[in-house]
Motif scaffolding. Structure first.
Motif, PDB file in Angstrom:
ATOM      1  N   ARG A  38     -35.422 -14.128 -25.290  1.00 17.43           N
ATOM      2  CA  ARG A  38     -34.574 -14.716 -24.267  1.00 17.43           C
ATOM      3  C   ARG A  38     -33.371 -13.822 -24.035  1.00 17.43           C
ATOM      4  O   ARG A  38     -32.948 -13.073 -24.918  1.00 17.43           O
ATOM      5  CB  ARG A  38     -34.141 -16.132 -24.641  1.00 17.43           C
ATOM      6  CG  ARG A  38     -33.201 -16.224 -25.842  1.00 17.43           C
ATOM      7  CD  ARG A  38     -32.947 -17.686 -26.187  1.00 17.43           C
ATOM      8  NE  ARG A  38     -32.039 -17.834 -27.317  1.00 17.43           N
ATOM      9  CZ  ARG A  38     -31.740 -18.990 -27.893  1.00 17.43           C
ATOM     10  NH1 ARG A  38     -32.297 -20.127 -27.446  1.00 17.43           N
ATOM     11  NH2 ARG A  38     -30.904 -19.039 -28.898  1.00 17.43           N
ATOM     12  N   VAL A  48     -36.686 -14.941 -29.976  1.00 20.25           N
ATOM     13  CA  VAL A  48     -36.652 -16.368 -30.294  1.00 20.25           C
ATOM     14  C   VAL A  48     -37.635 -16.645 -31.434  1.00 20.25           C
ATOM     15  O   VAL A  48     -37.282 -17.231 -32.451  1.00 20.25           O
ATOM     16  CB  VAL A  48     -37.007 -17.217 -29.064  1.00 20.25           C
ATOM     17  CG1 VAL A  48     -37.063 -18.699 -29.418  1.00 20.25           C
ATOM     18  CG2 VAL A  48     -36.001 -16.969 -27.944  1.00 20.25           C
ATOM     19  N   SER A  63     -31.239 -19.517 -35.013  1.00 19.83           N
ATOM     20  CA  SER A  63     -30.654 -20.441 -34.040  1.00 19.83           C
ATOM     21  C   SER A  63     -31.652 -21.470 -33.506  1.00 19.83           C
ATOM     22  O   SER A  63     -31.242 -22.488 -32.955  1.00 19.83           O
ATOM     23  CB  SER A  63     -30.057 -19.660 -32.872  1.00 19.83           C
ATOM     24  OG  SER A  63     -31.054 -18.866 -32.252  1.00 19.83           O
ATOM     25  N   VAL A  64     -32.942 -21.199 -33.665  1.00 17.34           N
ATOM     26  CA  VAL A  64     -33.950 -22.129 -33.112  1.00 17.34           C
ATOM     27  C   VAL A  64     -34.861 -22.697 -34.187  1.00 17.34           C
ATOM     28  O   VAL A  64     -35.660 -23.592 -33.898  1.00 17.34           O
ATOM     29  CB  VAL A  64     -34.808 -21.445 -32.034  1.00 17.34           C
ATOM     30  CG1 VAL A  64     -33.932 -20.829 -30.959  1.00 17.34           C
ATOM     31  CG2 VAL A  64     -35.747 -20.399 -32.631  1.00 17.34           C
ATOM     32  N   PHE A  68     -37.691 -25.222 -32.340  1.00 13.54           N
ATOM     33  CA  PHE A  68     -38.718 -24.602 -31.489  1.00 13.54           C
ATOM     34  C   PHE A  68     -39.969 -24.341 -32.317  1.00 13.54           C
ATOM     35  O   PHE A  68     -39.892 -24.056 -33.522  1.00 13.54           O
ATOM     36  CB  PHE A  68     -38.220 -23.275 -30.932  1.00 13.54           C
ATOM     37  CG  PHE A  68     -37.121 -23.380 -29.912  1.00 13.54           C
ATOM     38  CD1 PHE A  68     -36.451 -24.564 -29.660  1.00 13.54           C
ATOM     39  CD2 PHE A  68     -36.743 -22.261 -29.185  1.00 13.54           C
ATOM     40  CE1 PHE A  68     -35.447 -24.649 -28.722  1.00 13.54           C
ATOM     41  CE2 PHE A  68     -35.733 -22.316 -28.240  1.00 13.54           C
ATOM     42  CZ  PHE A  68     -35.082 -23.502 -28.015  1.00 13.54           C
ATOM     43  N   MET A  83     -40.001 -26.420 -27.132  1.00 16.77           N
ATOM     44  CA  MET A  83     -38.568 -26.402 -27.392  1.00 16.77           C
ATOM     45  C   MET A  83     -38.044 -27.828 -27.417  1.00 16.77           C
ATOM     46  O   MET A  83     -38.087 -28.519 -26.396  1.00 16.77           O
ATOM     47  CB  MET A  83     -37.849 -25.585 -26.320  1.00 16.77           C
ATOM     48  CG  MET A  83     -38.377 -24.170 -26.179  1.00 16.77           C
ATOM     49  SD  MET A  83     -37.423 -23.167 -25.031  1.00 16.77           S
ATOM     50  CE  MET A  83     -37.751 -24.022 -23.491  1.00 16.77           C
ATOM     51  N   LEU A  86     -32.925 -29.401 -27.357  1.00 16.31           N
ATOM     52  CA  LEU A  86     -32.308 -28.295 -26.630  1.00 16.31           C
ATOM     53  C   LEU A  86     -30.793 -28.406 -26.605  1.00 16.31           C
ATOM     54  O   LEU A  86     -30.227 -29.521 -26.570  1.00 16.31           O
ATOM     55  CB  LEU A  86     -32.861 -28.237 -25.216  1.00 16.31           C
ATOM     56  CG  LEU A  86     -34.278 -27.656 -25.099  1.00 16.31           C
ATOM     57  CD1 LEU A  86     -34.881 -28.010 -23.748  1.00 16.31           C
ATOM     58  CD2 LEU A  86     -34.250 -26.150 -25.295  1.00 16.31           C
ATOM     59  N   LYS A  87     -30.163 -27.243 -26.604  1.00 14.03           N
ATOM     60  CA  LYS A  87     -28.711 -27.137 -26.560  1.00 14.03           C
ATOM     61  C   LYS A  87     -28.306 -26.294 -25.362  1.00 14.03           C
ATOM     62  O   LYS A  87     -29.089 -25.438 -24.923  1.00 14.03           O
ATOM     63  CB  LYS A  87     -28.187 -26.484 -27.838  1.00 14.03           C
ATOM     64  CG  LYS A  87     -28.596 -27.195 -29.115  1.00 14.03           C
ATOM     65  CD  LYS A  87     -28.114 -26.414 -30.333  1.00 14.03           C
ATOM     66  CE  LYS A  87     -28.508 -27.108 -31.630  1.00 14.03           C
ATOM     67  NZ  LYS A  87     -28.032 -26.351 -32.819  1.00 14.03           N
ATOM     68  N   ASP A  90     -29.019 -22.660 -25.424  1.00 15.67           N
ATOM     69  CA  ASP A  90     -30.393 -22.191 -25.250  1.00 15.67           C
ATOM     70  C   ASP A  90     -30.654 -21.715 -23.818  1.00 15.67           C
ATOM     71  O   ASP A  90     -31.729 -21.179 -23.533  1.00 15.67           O
ATOM     72  CB  ASP A  90     -31.392 -23.307 -25.587  1.00 15.67           C
ATOM     73  CG  ASP A  90     -31.363 -23.698 -27.052  1.00 15.67           C
ATOM     74  OD1 ASP A  90     -31.475 -24.910 -27.332  1.00 15.67           O
ATOM     75  OD2 ASP A  90     -31.244 -22.806 -27.911  1.00 15.67           O
ATOM     76  N   TYR A  94     -36.332 -16.734 -20.389  1.00 15.64           N
ATOM     77  CA  TYR A  94     -37.254 -16.599 -21.515  1.00 15.64           C
ATOM     78  C   TYR A  94     -38.428 -15.711 -21.105  1.00 15.64           C
ATOM     79  O   TYR A  94     -39.032 -15.912 -20.054  1.00 15.64           O
ATOM     80  CB  TYR A  94     -37.746 -17.969 -21.957  1.00 15.64           C
ATOM     81  CG  TYR A  94     -36.715 -18.715 -22.765  1.00 15.64           C
ATOM     82  CD1 TYR A  94     -35.566 -19.215 -22.164  1.00 15.64           C
ATOM     83  CD2 TYR A  94     -36.868 -18.912 -24.136  1.00 15.64           C
ATOM     84  CE1 TYR A  94     -34.595 -19.880 -22.905  1.00 15.64           C
ATOM     85  CE2 TYR A  94     -35.907 -19.579 -24.888  1.00 15.64           C
ATOM     86  CZ  TYR A  94     -34.772 -20.058 -24.256  1.00 15.64           C
ATOM     87  OH  TYR A  94     -33.815 -20.719 -25.004  1.00 15.64           O
TER      88      TYR A  94
END
Length: 128
Positions: A38, A48, A63-64, A68, A83, A86-87, A90, A94
């Motif tokens: 991403r 990712v 971070s994921v 994810f 995913m 989600l934040k 994010d 992608y």
């Protein structure tokens, strides 16, 4: 040659979910490690998650991790990224990518320059 086409991006609310797909054509997935990268505005492209062809090992960005999930359907030549939770951070374009797999260190799969084939990208936007 491998052609990759992503789909499934869009707008989601924080805490929501999206599922991305990456369809390969031209050649099969066979022998290729696949990755989801991403890139947010003003930032470098980052891995990712990647999944190897050899052994199916996966490598997630911290971070994921836990939110994810990557999956590949080799019969359909399709890669997925589920995913969840989600934040807003994010939010990014992608990209799906492929590289011929080998016996490499895990750091290899985190390096965008190692990948030979890329999709055009799909936008994911997460609102707060």
């Amino acid at each position: 040659q491998v052609q990759l086409v992503e789909s499934g991006g869009g707008l989601a609310q924080a805490g929501g979910s999206l599922r991305l797909s990456c369809a390969a054509s031209g050649r099969t997935f066979s022998g290729y490690a696949m990755g989801w990268f991403r890139q947010a505005p003003g930032k470098e492209r980052e891995l990712v998650v990647a999944i190897r062809w050899i052994g199916g090992s996966t490598y997630y960005a911290d971070s994921v991790d836990g939110r994810f999930t990557i999956d590949r359907d080799n019969a359909k030549n399709t890669l997925y990224l589920q995913m969840n939770s989600l934040k807003p951070e994010d939010t990014a374009v992608y990209y799906c990518a492929a590289v011929r797999d080998g016996y490499y260190r895990s750091s290899y799969y985190f390096t965008a320059q190692k990948y030979d084939y890329w999709g055009q990208g799909t936008q994911v936007t997460v609102s707060s």
